[in-house]
Design a protein around this motif. Sequence first.
Motif, PDB file in Angstrom:
ATOM      1  N   ALA A 141       5.582  30.117  12.878  1.00  0.00           N
ATOM      2  CA  ALA A 141       6.768  29.944  12.035  1.00  0.00           C
ATOM      3  C   ALA A 141       6.425  29.494  10.632  1.00  0.00           C
ATOM      4  N   PHE A 142       5.228  28.930  10.448  1.00  0.00           N
ATOM      5  CA  PHE A 142       4.904  28.376   9.127  1.00  0.00           C
ATOM      6  C   PHE A 142       4.740  29.474   8.090  1.00  0.00           C
ATOM      7  N   ASP A 143       5.298  29.222   6.944  1.00  0.00           N
ATOM      8  CA  ASP A 143       5.202  30.137   5.804  1.00  0.00           C
ATOM      9  C   ASP A 143       5.277  29.270   4.561  1.00  0.00           C
ATOM     10  N   PRO A 144       4.388  29.477   3.595  1.00  0.00           N
ATOM     11  CA  PRO A 144       4.466  28.672   2.365  1.00  0.00           C
ATOM     12  C   PRO A 144       5.823  28.778   1.666  1.00  0.00           C
ATOM     13  N   GLN A 145       6.559  29.865   1.980  1.00  0.00           N
ATOM     14  CA  GLN A 145       7.858  30.063   1.344  1.00  0.00           C
ATOM     15  C   GLN A 145       9.004  29.444   2.151  1.00  0.00           C
ATOM     16  N   LEU A 146       8.686  28.740   3.227  1.00  0.00           N
ATOM     17  CA  LEU A 146       9.728  28.099   4.014  1.00  0.00           C
ATOM     18  C   LEU A 146      10.594  27.203   3.133  1.00  0.00           C
ATOM     19  N   GLU A 147      11.902  27.273   3.347  1.00  0.00           N
ATOM     20  CA  GLU A 147      12.800  26.431   2.561  1.00  0.00           C
ATOM     21  C   GLU A 147      14.071  26.146   3.358  1.00  0.00           C
TER      22      GLU A 147
ATOM     23  N   GLU B 232      17.018  24.981   5.657  1.00  0.00           N
ATOM     24  CA  GLU B 232      17.117  24.524   7.035  1.00  0.00           C
ATOM     25  C   GLU B 232      15.841  24.798   7.815  1.00  0.00           C
ATOM     26  N   ASN B 233      15.216  25.959   7.583  1.00  0.00           N
ATOM     27  CA  ASN B 233      14.000  26.294   8.329  1.00  0.00           C
ATOM     28  C   ASN B 233      12.871  25.319   8.023  1.00  0.00           C
ATOM     29  N   LEU B 234      12.735  24.932   6.760  1.00  0.00           N
ATOM     30  CA  LEU B 234      11.696  23.971   6.395  1.00  0.00           C
ATOM     31  C   LEU B 234      11.975  22.615   7.045  1.00  0.00           C
ATOM     32  N   ALA B 235      13.237  22.188   7.019  1.00  0.00           N
ATOM     33  CA  ALA B 235      13.593  20.898   7.626  1.00  0.00           C
ATOM     34  C   ALA B 235      13.311  20.915   9.124  1.00  0.00           C
ATOM     35  N   ARG B 236      13.659  22.014   9.793  1.00  0.00           N
ATOM     36  CA  ARG B 236      13.400  22.121  11.231  1.00  0.00           C
ATOM     37  C   ARG B 236      11.900  22.137  11.525  1.00  0.00           C
ATOM     38  N   TRP B 237      11.155  22.811  10.671  1.00  0.00           N
ATOM     39  CA  TRP B 237       9.702  22.872  10.865  1.00  0.00           C
ATOM     40  C   TRP B 237       9.104  21.467  10.781  1.00  0.00           C
ATOM     41  N   LYS B 238       9.530  20.703   9.787  1.00  0.00           N
ATOM     42  CA  LYS B 238       9.013  19.337   9.625  1.00  0.00           C
ATOM     43  C   LYS B 238       9.377  18.458  10.827  1.00  0.00           C
ATOM     44  N   LEU B 239      10.596  18.605  11.333  1.00  0.00           N
ATOM     45  CA  LEU B 239      11.013  17.817  12.479  1.00  0.00           C
ATOM     46  C   LEU B 239      10.192  18.185  13.715  1.00  0.00           C
ATOM     47  N   ASN B 240       9.993  19.490  13.932  1.00  0.00           N
ATOM     48  CA  ASN B 240       9.146  19.927  15.045  1.00  0.00           C
ATOM     49  C   ASN B 240       7.738  19.363  14.923  1.00  0.00           C
ATOM     50  N   GLU B 241       7.220  19.414  13.715  1.00  0.00           N
ATOM     51  CA  GLU B 241       5.855  18.939  13.488  1.00  0.00           C
ATOM     52  C   GLU B 241       5.736  17.460  13.824  1.00  0.00           C
ATOM     53  N   ALA B 242       6.741  16.679  13.432  1.00  0.00           N
ATOM     54  CA  ALA B 242       6.709  15.245  13.727  1.00  0.00           C
ATOM     55  C   ALA B 242       6.780  15.000  15.232  1.00  0.00           C
ATOM     56  N   ARG B 243       7.583  15.780  15.937  1.00  0.00           N
ATOM     57  CA  ARG B 243       7.664  15.625  17.392  1.00  0.00           C
ATOM     58  C   ARG B 243       6.340  16.003  18.059  1.00  0.00           C
TER      59      ARG B 243
END
Length: 816
Positions: free
Chosen positions: A316-322, A324-335
């Motif tokens: 799912a990671f993409d440097p262009q993430l922004e 809601e998708n970026l926020a969800r990615w960060k939350l997943n990463e923290a979990r």
Amino acid sequence: MLPGLLSVAGCRQSRFSLENAYTQAHLQFSRGFVDQPLQEAESGYQASSRYPELNWKFRILAAEANLRKGRVPRALELLQPEPPPDLPEDVAWRRQLAQATAFCLSRQTTHAETNLDQAAALAGGRPARIAELNYVRGRCAIYGGEWDQAERYFRLLNDSSSISDPFLRTSALASLAFSLQKQQRYEEAIDWNNQALAAARSADAPPLEETILGNLGFLYAELRDFPNAQKNSAAAEALAEQLKNPADEQKWLIDLARVQLARGQSGAAEQSFYRALKIATSLNDNDVAEKALLNLSIVKLEQKNLDEAEKYQRQAFDPQLEGENLARWKLNEARLLTARGEFTKAISSLLDQLHQTADADKQSHNVRYLFRWYIQAALANAYAAENNDAEAEKWFQRSIDTIEEAANTMKHQEFQTAIRDNMPVFDDYVTFLVDHKQNEKALQVAQLGRARTLVPDDDGLRRPVNTQAWVASIQQYLRRNHAVLLAYFATTQDCYLWTLTGTQLRLSRLGITGPDLDILIDSYKSAIQRHASLSESTAAKRLFQILVQPALDLVPKGSHAMIVADSKIYSLNFETLVSSQGSDHYWLEDVDIQNVSSIHLLVRPNRKRSSTRGLLLIGAPAQADPHFPELPNAPLEMESVRKHFSPRDVTSVSGRDATPASYTNGSPGGYKYIYLATHGSANAMEPRKSAIILSPESNGTFKLLAQDIISPKLRLNAELVTISACEGAGTDVQSLEGLIGLEWAFMRAGAHQVVAALWDVDDAITPQLMDDFYDQLKQGRSASEALRHAKLRALKAGGKYATPYYWASLQLYTGS
């Protein structure tokens, strides 16, 4: 001359065909279709060069269709150069609107305003044109993210009576709903979308209907009304597939899968996310593909499959993430960091996310309560995993407060209930407390959200109180009433039972997950419906072993058992569970049972009651609907109850007089007993529309709705309400609130105790059952003892009616 005449006829036929093609293409476009109208418009534009007016109509339609697909350059190309001045004004008018839309889409605001001003001049005060102009201005505001401006234009449009075009009316309603949705005014958006849905269906506009259904699915999901969310998202996805619209289908699949996951249907959710990912990949839609991958990572995280979760997270990671998708990615990463034991990194990331969310919310003037809760809950779990108990408790409490704030923003109580009930706000906190052997406090937290509609905050019972004092008050109640309390709590990972007597409290882990327990309960309900006998009740035996056996030494034979259920456990009748202590037998033979929605209902101070007397007896109505035929044994049932009262103490209404008004205008608050012998209708999607079926009034109304029963004008003081009607307990199971339906409505209206049915009531056995029940009541037995006595008599009589389907449907619910 013949060839010339044929030539003229050929030209006329050609123009007629083109005009007909334009009419059909324009109609299809108005109904919401794009591809076919676009093809017809482009073809007609090429073929109509000899007819300037028709040519421009095709060009404008082709431009509008291209704009709907986001192709602004092609649309602007079609709209140039200026049309001949001798064409009808309507051509210039529609061209200005199309150009304005194109410039709005491409963020060329100055050009758009010029076109809109020119269109306003051409409108000339004509209401129909002003309506269309307001619609385009509203759409331009949407394209610019100016949601309040969009709302203003669409309200102007919907407040006017000048819209004769049903498709414009539908689009205006849906657009107003969308502008409210973007402002997070979800309840209002649902109301307008429901109007838009009715308009779309009336106008036979399937693509518009599909979009509205999809938006409703999203909105209900945001408000945690999962039954309606799943129904609408599934309908939108099916319609998108039927219309061959994969771009929409993938979106609705994502929404559907999120609801499936939230409802514990992880297998179905995973399949839906995979389908969305496959479509998104074929369309090169990175945004939807990222959403699917991020959600698949969540599925695997919840399954504790870290390698798979990590795989999807990386994909799912993409440097262009922004966004809601970026926020969800960060939350997943923290979990994931928490799951790997990298607590410091996880906590730091989550705190940063919380600050970023707060800043973004401040700028947008909208609070994303649910996303904020996800971060806070992740923080609490990270601190708990790090063994920082004080911080874990702090963030668990803050996460609860956030959901309370979210619920308090809701105007409608059903959405307040859904927000509190369908977020796992207490699950991890209860598990944390159990793991730390704080069993009494775990019970207190598990009860915090229960029966909010039946025990309002102004009772003062939800304010923080000393845990030991709270437990002592429960045990004092149990000693006074010679009762034992069994309180349940189910999570996706584990299920718990607290058994309380007048002197003891015991916590038992039940060794089963919530989803697995749900499957077993479904098997039990299926056995009930097929009239399974004692020897065939495998699921009932297994449920007894799981739910009752751990407490059995504290619930000896002859006990008064009080059940505080959770989730699907509410749909069980514990009397029908099969004990193997000695020979197999129903638990009914050992104990009498009352069902309680919340411990708070038991320990709250005694309510002041005005003096009540007598019986209000309503039933045996005339048939009002073929779905609800007359009940041949209802008059006998009414007589079996009436004979236990003095004639002067009975108000009896039957036949054509047994209308909804006979209850609402009959001063029900003045009766000690209320009895209803008729059909019932449960409504799982809209539980407040569950109904007692009565005789039709002069206006055709024949349903006494749950929402009517809870009217403050009909406040009850009844000691006992008996709803001798099918599914009177309701079919909408809320994990914390219980079964929402007719029983809930009468309890909320003030009834002390309610007898209601979990499934169909058999018209043949009920008269005898109620005769026995009221006979025992009049002899001084409690309602639970009297109902048990009546059921035991039916059971011991043997024969057909000895199976639980017949004697066990009606059960007792108590408020204190």
